[in-house]
Design a protein around this motif. Structure first.
Motif, PDB file in Angstrom:
ATOM      1  N   UNK A 113      43.179  38.297  42.192  1.00  0.00           N
ATOM      2  CA  UNK A 113      42.356  38.762  43.316  1.00  0.00           C
ATOM      3  C   UNK A 113      42.169  40.274  43.250  1.00  0.00           C
ATOM      4  N   UNK A 114      43.248  41.015  42.947  1.00  0.00           N
ATOM      5  CA  UNK A 114      43.153  42.473  42.867  1.00  0.00           C
ATOM      6  C   UNK A 114      42.208  42.892  41.744  1.00  0.00           C
ATOM      7  N   UNK A 116      39.683  41.123  40.350  1.00  0.00           N
ATOM      8  CA  UNK A 116      38.304  40.785  40.705  1.00  0.00           C
ATOM      9  C   UNK A 116      37.751  41.779  41.722  1.00  0.00           C
ATOM     10  N   UNK A 117      38.569  42.130  42.717  1.00  0.00           N
ATOM     11  CA  UNK A 117      38.139  43.087  43.730  1.00  0.00           C
ATOM     12  C   UNK A 117      37.852  44.444  43.102  1.00  0.00           C
ATOM     13  N   UNK A 118      38.775  44.904  42.242  1.00  0.00           N
ATOM     14  CA  UNK A 118      38.606  46.202  41.607  1.00  0.00           C
ATOM     15  C   UNK A 118      37.378  46.274  40.723  1.00  0.00           C
ATOM     16  N   UNK A 119      37.156  45.228  39.913  1.00  0.00           N
ATOM     17  CA  UNK A 119      35.984  45.204  39.026  1.00  0.00           C
ATOM     18  C   UNK A 119      34.692  45.162  39.847  1.00  0.00           C
ATOM     19  N   UNK A 120      34.692  44.384  40.904  1.00  0.00           N
ATOM     20  CA  UNK A 120      33.514  44.263  41.774  1.00  0.00           C
ATOM     21  C   UNK A 120      33.125  45.620  42.364  1.00  0.00           C
ATOM     22  N   UNK A 121      34.137  46.360  42.823  1.00  0.00           N
ATOM     23  CA  UNK A 121      33.870  47.671  43.420  1.00  0.00           C
ATOM     24  C   UNK A 121      33.462  48.683  42.355  1.00  0.00           C
ATOM     25  N   UNK A 190      46.985  42.311  50.822  1.00  0.00           N
ATOM     26  CA  UNK A 190      47.668  43.239  49.921  1.00  0.00           C
ATOM     27  C   UNK A 190      46.924  43.338  48.587  1.00  0.00           C
ATOM     28  N   UNK A 191      46.471  42.187  48.068  1.00  0.00           N
ATOM     29  CA  UNK A 191      45.749  42.167  46.789  1.00  0.00           C
ATOM     30  C   UNK A 191      44.420  42.907  46.900  1.00  0.00           C
ATOM     31  N   UNK A 192      43.707  42.688  47.987  1.00  0.00           N
ATOM     32  CA  UNK A 192      42.417  43.348  48.185  1.00  0.00           C
ATOM     33  C   UNK A 192      42.605  44.859  48.308  1.00  0.00           C
ATOM     34  N   UNK A 193      43.629  45.294  49.019  1.00  0.00           N
ATOM     35  CA  UNK A 193      43.883  46.734  49.166  1.00  0.00           C
ATOM     36  C   UNK A 193      44.181  47.390  47.820  1.00  0.00           C
ATOM     37  N   UNK A 198      42.157  50.632  43.270  1.00  0.00           N
ATOM     38  CA  UNK A 198      41.899  50.721  41.836  1.00  0.00           C
ATOM     39  C   UNK A 198      40.416  50.788  41.518  1.00  0.00           C
ATOM     40  N   UNK A 199      39.616  50.028  42.254  1.00  0.00           N
ATOM     41  CA  UNK A 199      38.174  50.038  42.017  1.00  0.00           C
ATOM     42  C   UNK A 199      37.559  51.397  42.263  1.00  0.00           C
TER      43      UNK A 199
END
Length: 331
Positions: A113-114, A116-121, A190-193, A198-199
């Protein structure tokens, strides 16, 4: 078995054991022998009551009585350090090893999840822009992210981090009793944060700074959070699928093991808090700082998969000896 008849038949023995325990400092030789005999007898009664599964309250009462009697027989004051050593060499690592697939799964899911979120941002300027103004993002990347680790005195910062992380871990475990759903929420947030931070750092070309500041303490700190999350989810799953045990009995056993994990993680998070407060941001050599984090993480994993595996294979479950067969519930 009629539990009421059983209790009535042995009530006098239980009362006599209580009396002897209260007077343990002034017993005669014959009374000491009687105390030992009653302790053994009531321990057997406790096993019978537990096996019947009919009266958790009586099991809890006898469990407490047997524990007090054992202290009177063996002398609890002399075994405190033995108990502490036993906890960290058997109970805590055994539970970690037994539940390893739960927290390994949480680790994989959280990192996914972290990432995917980071790459997306990092790869979508519109998403990045939605997180703040260009000025605020630049200030976060160039100053705030790194300054967070050094803006306060190292000692007080380490204590603050320790307290905060222990609370997050405790939440992840406690929320397991709600079928694990709040635990999933804590882990997801926590994973999204982590991914968002990172993103933003990668989008601005500071990915190296992100890893340099996260890895020294984050390896052990996040592992502790993942462990707590895995234990919380196991607790929730126990309510859904207790197996051959009654639901209350299964919950009681897993909850007591979860408490052992929560207590053990206090020490693990203390170590990660020290690294975050004294190493991250303060040790200028990035590879030395990351090396300290790697060593701490490797030692933890070796501890789990050697000491924990051995204790688990020897039959240690992490349950509290002579604990009631079910957790107390409000009447």
């Amino acid at each position: 078995m009629d539990i009421d008849v059983f209790a009535a038949a042995h009530a006098r023995e239980w009362d006599r054991l209580d009396e002897l325990v209260r007077r343990r400092r002034s017993l005669t030789g014959e009374e000491i022998d009687e105390l030992v005999e009653l302790y053994q007898r009531v321990s057997t009664h406790l096993s019978v009551v537990r096996s019947s599964g009919q009266d958790p309250e009586l099991a809890a009462r006898l469990s407490s009585q047997v524990a007090r009697a054992r202290s009177a027989v063996s002398g609890a004051h002399s075994s405190s350090w033995t108990d502490v050593i036993g906890f960290f060499t058997r109970v805590f690592p055994a539970v970690l090893y037994r539940l390893r697939w739960w927290w390994i799964g949480v680790t994989a899911g959280t990192l996914a999840v972290a990432t995917v979120t980071g790459v997306w941002i990092a790869t979508n300027p519109d998403v990045l822009a939605a997180l703040g103004t260009p000025e605020s993002i630049a200030r976060y990347v160039e100053h705030d992210f790194a300054n967070y680790y050094v803006e306060n005195p190292a000692g007080s910062f380490a204590a603050q981090v320790w307290t905060n992380n222990a609370w997050v871990a405790a939440q992840a475990i406690i929320f397991g009793v709600a079928f694990g759903l709040p635990t999933l929420g804590v882990l997801f947030l926590n994973a999204v944060n982590i991914g968002a931070a990172g993103g933003m750092m990668f989008a601005m070309g500071r990915g190296d700074v992100f890893f340099a500041l996260i890895l020294p303490h984050g390896l052990l700190e996040l592992t502790a959070v993942f462990v707590a999350g895995g234990v919380g989810l196991k607790l929730g799953w126990t309510l859904i699928a207790p197996g051959e045990r009654t639901r209350l009995r299964a919950l009681g056993e897993e909850a007591r093991a979860a408490i052992a994990v929560a207590l053990g993680l206090v020490l693990v998070l203390f170590v990660s808090g020290l690294i975050e407060g004294l190493v991250t941001g303060w040790v200028t050599n990035t590879w030395i700082a990351i090396g300290i984090g790697v060593v701490a993480e490797v030692l933890f994993l070796v501890y789990v998969f050697t000491v924990g595996k051995k204790a688990h294979e020897e039959g240690e479950t992490g349950d509290i000896k002579d604990a009631p067969a079910a957790v107390p519930v409000a009447g």
